[in-house]
Structures are given as C-alpha cells and as structure tokens.
Design a protein around this motif. Structure first.
Motif, PDB file in Angstrom:
ATOM      1  N   UNK A   1      36.094 -52.163   3.364  1.00 58.16           N
ATOM      2  CA  UNK A   1      36.914 -51.383   4.283  1.00 58.16           C
ATOM      3  C   UNK A   1      37.207 -49.989   3.432  1.00 58.16           C
ATOM      4  N   UNK A   2      37.818 -49.065   4.091  1.00 55.83           N
ATOM      5  CA  UNK A   2      38.038 -48.012   3.313  1.00 55.83           C
ATOM      6  C   UNK A   2      38.900 -47.895   2.233  1.00 55.83           C
ATOM      7  N   UNK A   3      39.901 -48.958   2.375  1.00 57.29           N
ATOM      8  CA  UNK A   3      41.094 -49.113   1.287  1.00 57.29           C
ATOM      9  C   UNK A   3      40.620 -50.177   0.225  1.00 57.29           C
TER      10      UNK A   3
END
Length: 284
Positions: A280-282
């Motif tokens: 995920x982007x985080x």
C-alpha cells in the motif's frame, strides 16, 4: 460447563487475537463482549479497577490478555481474577508466551499461569504461542525501505498466524470442560529464519526485501531510547530475541490442527493474504 449465561469477556478485544476471538465466537453462536481502553464493547483499563466489575457483569468465561509492554502485573491480574470468580466466571483461557516456563524471573508470565493453576473455582486453558506472523505486517518488526531490522542470528522460529491462535482459543472457550487444564503451544508448520521470511515477502510483493541482523543490544537500546517500550521491558525483548538467536526458538507442532481440525497457515499463505501491508502507499 452448563447453565447460563454463556458470555465471554474478551480482554484486548480490539487486538490481534482478541478481535478475532470475539468475531469467531459470535459466528459460532456464543455471546462475546470485547473489552479495551478504546473502541471495544466495554471500557476496560488494567490501571482503573473501577472499569473491571462492569466489564465482568453477566459473563461466565474469560479470554485473559495481561497488560502489554509490562513485566510486573501478577498482582493486578490476581485481583482481577478474584473479582472474576466472584462475578461468576468459571473458565479462563490465558494468552501466555511460548516456553513461558523459561521466562526470566522478572517477568510475571509464569506467576499468572501458577495463579490460574492454583484456583479451584474456575477451570483454565493456557495458550503459549510462537512469535506471530503479524509482527512483520504491522509496527512491531516492519519492513522499512525494503529491510527487516531485528536480531535473529540465523535462528529459526515457527511463526504462527494470529488467526490460528484465535481459532485455538475459541475452541477452548466454546468447550471449556473439554480443554480444562490444557496447555497448547500454537505454531506455524515451518521453522523459518528471518532471512526466509524476507525472501517470502519479496516473492509475494515482487519487491526486494532483506534482513538486517542487527546487534541485539543496539536494537533493544534503540527501542527503549525511541520510547517504543519502557526500560524495564528490555528484559522481555532480550529473552525473546535471545531464544531465537540461541536456537531455542519455537519448533513446529500439531497443536493448531489437533484443537481446530485444520492445519496451521504457512507464512507464504499469510503473506499472500496480507500483501497490502507491504504494497500500500503508506507501507514502508
């Protein structure tokens, strides 16, 4: 265990195993009440005894998760168990730690097990799980910039899915009499090095992942200095990592399948189901 009510109080009810225990109990037809400081069915704070009686009202079994990031808590737990007995609790399933009998004397894990064994008004089951696989998908031992930083010394550990720990717990809570006095050590089916864990995450994510086998004292001192754990918890981290480094890490057994009727999840299965944690982007 017969009669009513048949309601389980799940301490740590918003946590990794507690949330799954409560969900599965409800799916299996047993009422479950989650308890935690935030976001649970009822407020429960180990440091606020005024929250204890209300949490226990109307329950007859308990999933016991002791205070986290602490080493001294036996007196708190004993007082709570006294209250639980008086409130009508007749079975406790305790989330302990793998090889709890070898825990440092400064840590109260063994004291809680001994307390439960000495009580005659309640039955109990003890779960002594291996390191959970979720350590690598959350903030405990995260993948940061493609690196897992944790001391392991090439030792092996039979990492177990928290869902499998919860599944074993559920069986003990659904049929307390059948599991009275039982001690289970949920593990995964493979003893893996952290290097092999990193390789598996790399395969399922398609991204390079490596293991930095940091000096244990540097890692523990860093965790304390950063405020991730209190200073006295260093003894717990030293014991847990030292067990793996010395070759005394958990080894695979059949307890998950023996209790639940299905085999324990492999780390590859877990990684595939949780690939979003690393992509995920985080994610780091």
């Amino acid at each position: 265990m017969t009669g009513s009510p048949q309601t389980t109080l799940v301490l740590g009810g918003t946590g990794r195993t507690g949330s799954l225990v409560a969900k599965t109990l409800a799916e299996r037809g047993l009422s479950a009440r989650t308890a935690a400081r935030h976001g649970a069915d009822v407020l429960f704070d180990w440091d606020d005894p005024t929250t204890h009686a209300a949490a226990l009202a109307g329950v007859d079994r308990l999933y016991l998760v002791t205070p986290v990031l602490r080493v001294t808590y036996a007196d708190h737990v004993a007082a709570f168990l006294d209250l639980a007995e008086a409130a009508g609790v007749r079975h406790v399933t305790y989330l302990s730690t793998y090889r709890a009998d070898q825990a440092p004397p400064e840590v109260d894990i063994r004291a809680v097990e001994a307390d439960l064994a000495a009580r005659t008004a309640i039955t109990h089951s003890v779960l002594r799980p291996a390191w959970v696989m979720q350590n690598f998908s959350d903030a405990h031992v995260p993948v940061v910039d493609g690196v897992i930083t944790v001391p392991a010394g090439g030792g092996r550990e039979a990492f177990v899915d928290a869902a499998d720990i919860a599944a074993v717990a559920v069986e003990t809570l659904l049929a307390p009499d059948a599991h009275a006095g039982a001690q289970y050590a949920p593990t995964g089916p493979q003893a893996l090095t952290v290097d092999e864990v990193a390789d598996t995450i790399a395969v399922v994510t398609g991204r390079p992942v490596t293991h930095h086998d940091i000096d244990p004292d540097v890692w523990i001192d860093g965790a304390v200095a950063a405020g991730f754990v209190p200073a006295d918890y260093a003894v717990m981290l030293r014991w847990l990592t030292g067990s793996v480094i010395s070759g005394n890490g958990s080894t695979p057994n059949g307890d998950v399948e023996k209790v639940t009727g299905r085999p324990a999840a492999t780390f590859h299965d877990f990684a595939q189901r949780n690939v979003h944690a690393w992509t995920s982007p985080v994610a780091g």
